[in-house]
Design an enzyme around this catalytic site. Structure first.
Site, PDB file in Angstrom:
ATOM      1  N   SER A  33       0.595  -1.445   0.013  1.00 34.61           N
ATOM      2  CA  SER A  33      -0.096   0.041   0.166  1.00 34.61           C
ATOM      3  C   SER A  33       0.745   1.372   0.120  1.00 34.61           C
ATOM      4  CB  SER A  33      -0.887   0.102   1.176  1.00 34.61           C
ATOM      5  OG  SER A  33      -1.841  -1.059   1.185  1.00 34.61           O
ATOM      6  N   ASP A  53      -4.947   5.557 -11.584  1.00 37.06           N
ATOM      7  CA  ASP A  53      -6.250   6.444 -11.768  1.00 37.06           C
ATOM      8  C   ASP A  53      -6.996   5.820 -12.839  1.00 37.06           C
ATOM      9  OD1 ASP A  53      -5.725   7.919  -9.647  1.00 37.06           O
ATOM     10  OD2 ASP A  53      -5.146   9.720 -10.714  1.00 37.06           O
ATOM     11  N   GLU A  70      -4.756  -3.570  -7.338  1.00 44.37           N
ATOM     12  CA  GLU A  70      -4.468  -2.416  -7.957  1.00 44.37           C
ATOM     13  C   GLU A  70      -4.851  -1.486  -6.751  1.00 44.37           C
ATOM     14  OE1 GLU A  70      -5.690  -0.925 -11.460  1.00 44.37           O
ATOM     15  OE2 GLU A  70      -5.636  -3.077 -12.395  1.00 44.37           O
ATOM     16  N   THR A  82      -5.571  -1.747  -2.424  1.00 48.65           N
ATOM     17  CA  THR A  82      -6.727  -2.285  -1.228  1.00 48.65           C
ATOM     18  C   THR A  82      -7.803  -1.310  -1.197  1.00 48.65           C
ATOM     19  OG1 THR A  82      -5.657  -1.252   0.491  1.00 48.65           O
ATOM     20  CG2 THR A  82      -4.834  -3.583   0.048  1.00 48.65           C
TER      21      THR A  82
HETATM   22  N1  COS Z   1      -1.988  11.661  -9.671  1.00 46.56           N
HETATM   23  C1  COS Z   1      -0.901  12.550  -9.726  1.00 46.56           C
HETATM   24  N2  COS Z   1      -0.101  12.825  -8.819  1.00 46.56           N
HETATM   25  C2  COS Z   1      -0.239  12.183  -7.631  1.00 46.56           C
HETATM   26  C3  COS Z   1      -1.376  11.146  -7.535  1.00 46.56           C
HETATM   27  C4  COS Z   1      -2.346  11.073  -8.605  1.00 46.56           C
HETATM   28  N3  COS Z   1      -3.392  10.191  -8.571  1.00 46.56           N
HETATM   29  N4  COS Z   1      -1.393  10.480  -6.177  1.00 46.56           N
HETATM   30  C5  COS Z   1      -0.151  11.022  -5.592  1.00 46.56           C
HETATM   31  N5  COS Z   1       0.428  11.857  -6.429  1.00 46.56           N
HETATM   32  C6  COS Z   1       1.644  12.698  -6.206  1.00 46.56           C
HETATM   33  C7  COS Z   1       1.397  13.784  -4.858  1.00 46.56           C
HETATM   34  O1  COS Z   1       0.650  14.876  -5.591  1.00 46.56           O
HETATM   35  C8  COS Z   1       2.697  13.771  -4.579  1.00 46.56           C
HETATM   36  O2  COS Z   1       3.367  14.805  -5.245  1.00 46.56           O
HETATM   37  P1  COS Z   1       4.396  15.856  -4.494  1.00 46.56           P
HETATM   38  O3  COS Z   1       5.332  15.284  -3.816  1.00 46.56           O
HETATM   39  O4  COS Z   1       4.626  16.672  -5.988  1.00 46.56           O
HETATM   40  O5  COS Z   1       3.448  16.757  -3.531  1.00 46.56           O
HETATM   41  C9  COS Z   1       3.259  12.658  -4.676  1.00 46.56           C
HETATM   42  O6  COS Z   1       2.622  11.884  -5.786  1.00 46.56           O
HETATM   43  C10 COS Z   1       3.199  11.681  -3.258  1.00 46.56           C
HETATM   44  O7  COS Z   1       1.834  11.566  -3.247  1.00 46.56           O
HETATM   45  P2  COS Z   1       1.386  11.171  -1.630  1.00 46.56           P
HETATM   46  O8  COS Z   1       1.860  12.198  -0.665  1.00 46.56           O
HETATM   47  O9  COS Z   1      -0.191  11.284  -1.814  1.00 46.56           O
HETATM   48  O10 COS Z   1       1.876   9.846  -1.538  1.00 46.56           O
HETATM   49  P3  COS Z   1       1.481   8.867  -0.018  1.00 46.56           P
HETATM   50  O11 COS Z   1       2.705   8.088  -0.045  1.00 46.56           O
HETATM   51  O12 COS Z   1       0.931   9.571   1.174  1.00 46.56           O
HETATM   52  O13 COS Z   1       0.152   7.975  -0.779  1.00 46.56           O
HETATM   53  C11 COS Z   1      -1.099   6.307  -2.209  1.00 46.56           C
HETATM   54  C12 COS Z   1      -0.006   7.344  -2.066  1.00 46.56           C
HETATM   55  C13 COS Z   1      -1.203   5.783  -0.562  1.00 46.56           C
HETATM   56  C14 COS Z   1      -2.398   6.757  -2.531  1.00 46.56           C
HETATM   57  C15 COS Z   1      -0.266   5.379  -3.019  1.00 46.56           C
HETATM   58  O14 COS Z   1       0.888   4.750  -2.334  1.00 46.56           O
HETATM   59  C16 COS Z   1      -1.016   4.301  -3.516  1.00 46.56           C
HETATM   60  O15 COS Z   1      -2.072   4.501  -4.354  1.00 46.56           O
HETATM   61  N6  COS Z   1      -0.815   3.055  -2.947  1.00 46.56           N
HETATM   62  C17 COS Z   1      -1.605   1.877  -3.421  1.00 46.56           C
HETATM   63  C18 COS Z   1      -0.375   1.316  -4.404  1.00 46.56           C
HETATM   64  C19 COS Z   1      -1.208   0.129  -5.229  1.00 46.56           C
HETATM   65  O16 COS Z   1      -2.044   0.466  -5.701  1.00 46.56           O
HETATM   66  N7  COS Z   1      -0.581  -0.942  -5.532  1.00 46.56           N
HETATM   67  C20 COS Z   1      -0.930  -1.875  -6.273  1.00 46.56           C
HETATM   68  C21 COS Z   1      -0.160  -2.058  -7.269  1.00 46.56           C
HETATM   69  S1  COS Z   1      -0.672  -2.368  -8.728  1.00 46.56           S
HETATM   70  S2  COS Z   1      -1.482  -4.126  -8.817  1.00 46.56           S
END
Ligand code: COS
Length: 382
Positions: free
Chosen positions: A132, A240, A363, A365
């Site tokens: 995650s 996304d 993709e 959790t």
């Molecule tokens: N679109 C564009 N930019 C994004 C974004 C998005 N959807 N989500 C995050 N970002 C950017 C943020 O704006 C931030 O940029 P800055 O550092 O310039 O401000 C950077 O990415 C880091 O984002 P954030 O601080 O939100 O990161 P976190 O670590 O707090 O959290 C989550 C991100 C939890 C949303 C992410 O790690 C995630 O989606 N985890 C799940 C992973 C996943 O889906 N795994 C499955 C693998 S594929 S089967």
């Protein structure tokens, strides 16, 4: 203007995917669910039907399907077999970073094998300690002249053991944390790629999941997607876009469960009448039908936004989360309608229930989806 009707082209696509699911996937679903063999015969036909290259733009020889069209076919394919759908969808997921960020040369080079013959790609983001928390990636890609040298291990990689191409997220600048991650295209025939054992999964057993280790894997710098340090954004923008397909798969799995339950409830007689005539059964069916409809609307709305290039992260997360939760609830309730028979492997219900579970996990959790949704709804807090 709001229009809920599908165009003739969309109906034709839906029918084509439904026919494929009915004639090629369903008859083979139980066999591949029980064995440990990849469904090459069905996938060869899926390639011929264009499902393995449907998100590659038409100018590079693919189907160029938009997001709503992809959602429509995803529902049908997952209705046929969620495991086989996963093999197809995960390959499209892995090709999406090239669709979004690839140069013309990268697109020409790396899409061609996917339009010419059956090939699979794998999206290598997750690591043992970075699930995650995807930003916690430890895999490194250090620059050495005109090459990157990649070292690290990616786990739970769908198509990991069978892919001809990997999209690897690795630190090119470890000092910069999340802003030091880059997305790199790695062909399978590059020396130093080690495939781990295939994971023995509870569901989606027709798909291949494996650990992929990179040991001093040298790839040219021209395989970088976007710019150095953009990798995390590439991953997030990709997810996304693709999460709505998982929501659509949830709708397909739930719809399959509902259809089986309705058929069974109409023919299963207890206390001298079909169990569909008992209010308990009828109300369960009504609830399932309502939730499936609501989930489909969320999926189609997210995909509609994507097709228009509008922000869709929240809606995509909603459709993935709700669609997969509906799949889980519906398969549990539908299995209950089958009673003891539902628990038996001779009936389709237990597979659907096992398959629904993974949709809540991969993709991102559903807890991560709720995090994404709530962050956007709540906004900044002073
Ligand atoms: N679109 C564009 N930019 C994004 C974004 C998005 N959807 N989500 C995050 N970002 C950017 C943020 O704006 C931030 O940029 P800055 O550092 O310039 O401000 C950077 O990415 C880091 O984002 P954030 O601080 O939100 O990161 P976190 O670590 O707090 O959290 C989550 C991100 C939890 C949303 C992410 O790690 C995630 O989606 N985890 C799940 C992973 C996943 O889906 N795994 C499955 C693998 S594929 S089967």
């Amino acid at each position: 203007m709001i229009d809920f009707s599908l165009s003739d082209e969309q109906k034709a696509l839906q029918d084509m995917a439904h026919e494929f699911a009915l004639k090629e996937m369903r008859p083979n679903a139980a066999r591949y669910d029980r064995g440990d063999v990849f469904p090459e015969d069905v996938m060869t036909k899926a390639f011929e039907a264009g499902f393995l290259s449907c998100n590659i733009p038409t100018e590079y020889g693919g189907g160029g399907l938009g997001d709503l069209n992809t959602a429509i076919i995803s529902e049908e394919l997952a209705w046929g077999c969620a495991g086989m759908f996963t093999a197809m969808m995960a390959s499209s997921l892995a090709l999406t970073p090239i669709v979004l960020y690839g140069t013309d040369e990268q697109k020409k080079t790396f899409f061609a094998p996917f339009t010419k013959k059956m090939n699979f790609a794998a999206f290598c983001l997750t690591e043992r300690e970075a699930g995650s928390d995807a930003a916690a990636t430890k895999t490194r890609a250090l620059r050495d002249g005109d090459h990157y040298v990649i070292n690290g291990s990616k786990c739970f990689s769908t198509n990991g053991g069978i892919a001809s191409l990997y999209i690897v997220f690795a630190l090119t600048d470890p000092e910069k944390g999340v802003r030091g991650v880059s997305a790199i295209i790695v062909p399978r025939d590059t020396p130093g790629i080690i495939i781990g054992k295939e994971e023995d999964k509870m569901g989606h057993r027709a798909s291949n999941t494996a650990e992929v280790t990179f040991e001093d894997v040298r790839v040219p710098v021209k395989n970088l997607l976007g710019k150095e340090g953009m990798g995390f954004i590439v991953a997030m923008k990709t997810l996304d876009k693709t999460r709505a397909s998982v929501g659509a798969a949830g709708v397909g799995v739930a719809r399959a469960a509902l259809e089986h339950a309705v058929e069974y409830a109409k023919t299963r007689v207890q206390f001298n009448k079909p169990i569909a005539l008992f209010q308990n059964t009828a109300f369960k069916i009504a609830q399932m039908a309502m939730e499936i409809n609501a989930a489909r609307h969320l999926v189609w709305h997210a995909a509609w936004l994507m097709d228009r290039g509008q922000p869709c992260g929240k809606e995509s997360a909603m459709s993935k989360c709700f669609g997969s939760d509906v799949a889980m609830r519906t398969t549990i309730e539908a299995l209950q309608i089958f009673g003891g028979y539902g628990y038996m492997r001779d009936y389709p219900m237990e597979k659907l229930m096992r398959d629904a579970k993974l949709l809540q996990i991969y993709e991102g959790t559903n807890e991560i989806q709720r995090l994404v949704i709530s962050r956007e709804v709540i906004g900044p807090i002073k």
